[in-house]
Design an enzyme around this catalytic site. Structure first.
Site, PDB file in Angstrom:
ATOM      1  N   ASP A 135       0.821  -1.215   0.000  1.00  0.00           N
ATOM      2  CA  ASP A 135       0.000   0.000   0.000  1.00  0.00           C
ATOM      3  C   ASP A 135       0.856   1.268   0.000  1.00  0.00           C
ATOM      4  OD1 ASP A 135       1.049  -0.348   2.449  1.00  0.00           O
ATOM      5  OD2 ASP A 135      -0.801   0.006   3.577  1.00  0.00           O
ATOM      6  N   HIS A 145      24.412   7.370 -18.526  1.00  0.00           N
ATOM      7  CA  HIS A 145      23.306   7.431 -17.560  1.00  0.00           C
ATOM      8  C   HIS A 145      23.722   6.888 -16.195  1.00  0.00           C
ATOM      9  CE1 HIS A 145      20.079   7.667 -20.951  1.00  0.00           C
ATOM     10  NE2 HIS A 145      20.683   8.817 -20.726  1.00  0.00           N
ATOM     11  N   ASP A 179      25.399  16.267 -13.511  1.00  0.00           N
ATOM     12  CA  ASP A 179      24.256  16.610 -14.353  1.00  0.00           C
ATOM     13  C   ASP A 179      23.044  16.592 -13.430  1.00  0.00           C
ATOM     14  OD1 ASP A 179      22.226  16.836 -16.187  1.00  0.00           O
ATOM     15  OD2 ASP A 179      22.982  15.322 -17.563  1.00  0.00           O
ATOM     16  N   ASP A 201      18.000  21.698 -16.529  1.00  0.00           N
ATOM     17  CA  ASP A 201      18.861  20.559 -16.899  1.00  0.00           C
ATOM     18  C   ASP A 201      20.269  21.093 -17.154  1.00  0.00           C
ATOM     19  OD1 ASP A 201      19.964  18.225 -17.826  1.00  0.00           O
ATOM     20  OD2 ASP A 201      18.793  18.138 -19.672  1.00  0.00           O
ATOM     21  N   HIS A 259      26.117  11.221 -28.283  1.00  0.00           N
ATOM     22  CA  HIS A 259      24.730  11.708 -28.132  1.00  0.00           C
ATOM     23  C   HIS A 259      24.452  12.971 -28.938  1.00  0.00           C
ATOM     24  CE1 HIS A 259      26.170  14.795 -25.325  1.00  0.00           C
ATOM     25  NE2 HIS A 259      26.801  13.856 -24.643  1.00  0.00           N
ATOM     26  N   HIS A 310      18.082  18.995 -26.474  1.00  0.00           N
ATOM     27  CA  HIS A 310      16.680  18.566 -26.575  1.00  0.00           C
ATOM     28  C   HIS A 310      15.785  19.673 -26.054  1.00  0.00           C
ATOM     29  CE1 HIS A 310      17.098  17.944 -22.229  1.00  0.00           C
ATOM     30  NE2 HIS A 310      18.264  17.386 -22.517  1.00  0.00           N
ATOM     31  N   HIS A 324      13.080  16.213 -20.875  1.00  0.00           N
ATOM     32  CA  HIS A 324      13.104  15.997 -22.322  1.00  0.00           C
ATOM     33  C   HIS A 324      11.687  16.275 -22.783  1.00  0.00           C
ATOM     34  CE1 HIS A 324      16.744  13.015 -22.036  1.00  0.00           C
ATOM     35  NE2 HIS A 324      17.027  14.229 -21.613  1.00  0.00           N
ATOM     36  N   GLU A 373      24.452  20.729 -25.101  1.00  0.00           N
ATOM     37  CA  GLU A 373      25.234  19.898 -24.186  1.00  0.00           C
ATOM     38  C   GLU A 373      26.270  18.999 -24.878  1.00  0.00           C
ATOM     39  OE1 GLU A 373      22.869  16.678 -22.345  1.00  0.00           O
ATOM     40  OE2 GLU A 373      21.097  17.631 -23.189  1.00  0.00           O
ATOM     41  N   TYR A 397      33.828  11.728 -23.981  1.00  0.00           N
ATOM     42  CA  TYR A 397      33.847  10.628 -22.998  1.00  0.00           C
ATOM     43  C   TYR A 397      34.989   9.679 -23.357  1.00  0.00           C
ATOM     44  CZ  TYR A 397      29.343  12.846 -22.625  1.00  0.00           C
ATOM     45  OH  TYR A 397      28.357  13.802 -22.516  1.00  0.00           O
ATOM     46  N   ARG A 434      31.066  16.878 -19.847  1.00  0.00           N
ATOM     47  CA  ARG A 434      29.906  17.432 -20.559  1.00  0.00           C
ATOM     48  C   ARG A 434      29.645  18.800 -19.966  1.00  0.00           C
ATOM     49  NH1 ARG A 434      26.738  13.530 -20.300  1.00  0.00           N
ATOM     50  NH2 ARG A 434      25.380  13.937 -18.509  1.00  0.00           N
ATOM     51  N   GLU A 446      26.561  21.658 -20.081  1.00  0.00           N
ATOM     52  CA  GLU A 446      25.172  21.771 -20.544  1.00  0.00           C
ATOM     53  C   GLU A 446      24.501  23.022 -19.992  1.00  0.00           C
ATOM     54  OE1 GLU A 446      22.575  18.604 -19.116  1.00  0.00           O
ATOM     55  OE2 GLU A 446      21.142  19.013 -20.728  1.00  0.00           O
TER      56      GLU A 446
HETATM   57  N1  GLY Z   1      19.923  15.148 -17.811  1.00  0.00           N
HETATM   58  C1  GLY Z   1      19.544  14.482 -18.967  1.00  0.00           C
HETATM   59  C2  GLY Z   1      20.049  15.147 -20.146  1.00  0.00           C
HETATM   60  O1  GLY Z   1      20.979  15.926 -20.074  1.00  0.00           O
HETATM   61  O2  GLY Z   1      19.527  15.027 -21.215  1.00  0.00           O
HETATM   62 MN    MN Z   2      19.973  17.443 -21.253  1.00  0.00          MN
HETATM   63 MN    MN Z   3      21.460  16.942 -18.339  1.00  0.00          MN
END
Ligand code: GLY
Ligand code: MN
Ligand code: MN
Length: 431
Positions: free
Chosen positions: A37, A230, A247, A258, A337, A341, A348, A372, A376, A394, A396
């Site tokens: 529950d 991730h 991040d 973000d 990547h 986004h 996202h 971003e 790596y 990275r 961002e």
């Molecule tokens: N934190 C997820 C991204 O940077 O897309």
């Molecule tokens: Mn991002």
């Molecule tokens: Mn991010």
């Protein structure tokens, strides 16, 4: 704050896109069971929230369009003293009628009866195709005369692409809190031992400042851990001379931030770290400077690939020509990547990148996206010069597209080597 008028405008805009003789339904999120529950923290469905600003579960919006005539119905859970004792107060039908600028408000338990009645007379039904099966079954049970089913989520997500002034103000507030969190992390890194301790410092600042939660699970990755894109375990020791990729962004009043920064635990970049960092930073700054209405995200990605690949060649990480490295996608091993986004109610943001016909949507004033770039370089990749192995970087930021170009909404977060190093030495009271 978003006022009721704005929610009404959003619903009116949606109506203008709906076909005549249609019924559309947008449900709230439901609680998800963690075990027995006990439930996971509740978070409203972003599309439902976008159209209503309503935070409760067991609710939905129904849009009826008959000829040109439109009607909006809101269904909310009924007030129940016993249940409220456990789960908190409900707004209830009477108060909902006063608060929302909709035509009718009913109890959620009456939904089936209403659906049955209306669906006999409609040709089209719009619902979220991602709904769970039991709801879809319910809708289809009554939809005998319906000729087609459309995905309402796509229409709402498209509207979400262009942010209003109210939305931008909330994103700015989220970023303001996240700024404090990253600055605290830069300062605290040198005295802490584990990644999760740093995560706790960051999330303390989120909560302390009224942010509902994080906008996504924070990544605090020391050294080679940053090469797992991730990485969310955040359970390893912070290595003394390593960089830490952070991040992390909070969600404030349902709006995301973000942000990624890559910072030295010791407060000082080594020369190898600095070489890589400044290469990525130069790329990030260049790509941000290209943001303006009319440009396509794919163009930003292409340029980022070109610059990062050239950077990898200059630093002897790739030993080939630029042309060949791009043609054979050799950079992908170290920059796998995209450049960024959409961001908004979701980190996202679920807005389309292409039109129905598959054409890419160019940037327009009012859109918010992340930029971003990263690099790596895994510890065990013998092809990489030794000094760079085990470093992941990275950087961002969150960018608003404006009429004239762009506004970097996270411009106040320390980013240059010098800014990060000097913040690391500052006394805490000045933060
Ligand atoms: N934190 C997820 C991204 O940077 O897309
Ligand atoms: Mn991002
Ligand atoms: Mn991010």
């Amino acid at each position: 704050m978003i006022l009721e008028d704005e929610y009404k405008q959003r619903r009116d805009k949606l109506f203008s896109k709906l076909k005549q003789n249609s019924l559309s339904i947008v449900f709230s999120a439901e609680y998800k069971v963690r075990s027995n529950d006990t439930e996971f923290p509740y978070r409203q469905n972003s599309n439902f929230y976008y159209l209503s600003g309503f935070e409760e579960d067991k609710s939905c919006l129904v849009f009826l369009k008959k000829g040109k005539k439109t009607q909006t119905l809101l269904f909310v859970a009924k007030k129940d003293k016993m249940q409220e004792l456990w789960s908190g107060k409900r707004l209830g039908v009477q108060k909902a009628k006063k608060q929302f600028l909709v035509d009718e408000v009913y109890e959620y338990s009456e939904l089936n009866t209403h659906l049955k009645k209306y669906m006999e007379h409609v040709d089209e039904i719009y619902y979220d195709f991602a709904l769970d099966y039991s709801k879809i079954k319910l809708l289809k049970r009554y939809a005998k005369n319906v000729s087609s089913f459309q995905n309402i989520a796509l229409l709402i997500q498209k509207s979400r692409l262009i942010k209003s002034d109210g939305e931008i103000a909330l994103i700015k507030k989220a970023i303001e809190i996240t700024t404090q969190a990253h600055h605290r992390a830069i300062y605290k890194a040198k005295e802490l031992e584990y990644e999760y301790e740093l995560q706790a410092e960051i999330e303390y600042v989120f909560k302390k400042n009224g942010a509902y939660s994080d906008a996504y699970t924070s990544i605090v990755a020391s050294g080679d851990n940053a090469n797992t894109l991730h990485y969310i375990k955040n359970d390893k020791k912070l290595q003394k001379k390593a960089l830490i990729l952070i991040d992390a962004g909070c969600e404030y009043n349902y709006y995301a931030s973000d942000i990624t920064r890559s910072i030295p635990k010791s407060g000082k970049f080594t020369s190898a770290q600095k070489e890589l960092y400044e290469m990525v930073l130069a790329v990030e700054l260049k790509i941000i400077s290209m943001v303006q209405p009319g440009i396509k995200r794919s163009k930003l990605q292409k340029k980022a690939v070109k610059l990062l690949t050239q950077g990898m060649i200059d630093l002897k990480i790739l030993k080939t020509s630029l042309k060949k490295a791009i043609k054979k996608e050799l950079y992908k091993k170290y920059y796998p990547h995209g450049i960024g986004h959409w961001m908004g109610l979701d980190v996202h943001d679920e807005a389309p990148y292409k039109t129905k016909k598959g054409k890419e949507i160019p940037l327009q004033a009012g859109m918010v996206l992340t930029i971003e770039p990263g690099i790596y370089l895994p510890k065990d990749d013998k092809k990489i010069p030794k000094k760079y192995r085990g470093i992941g970087i990275r950087i961002e930021d969150d960018i608003l597209v404006t009429q004239k170009g762009y506004e970097n909404l996270s411009a106040s977060i320390a980013k240059s080597v010098q800014e990060i190093e000097s913040l690391s030495c500052k006394s805490m009271s000045s933060l």
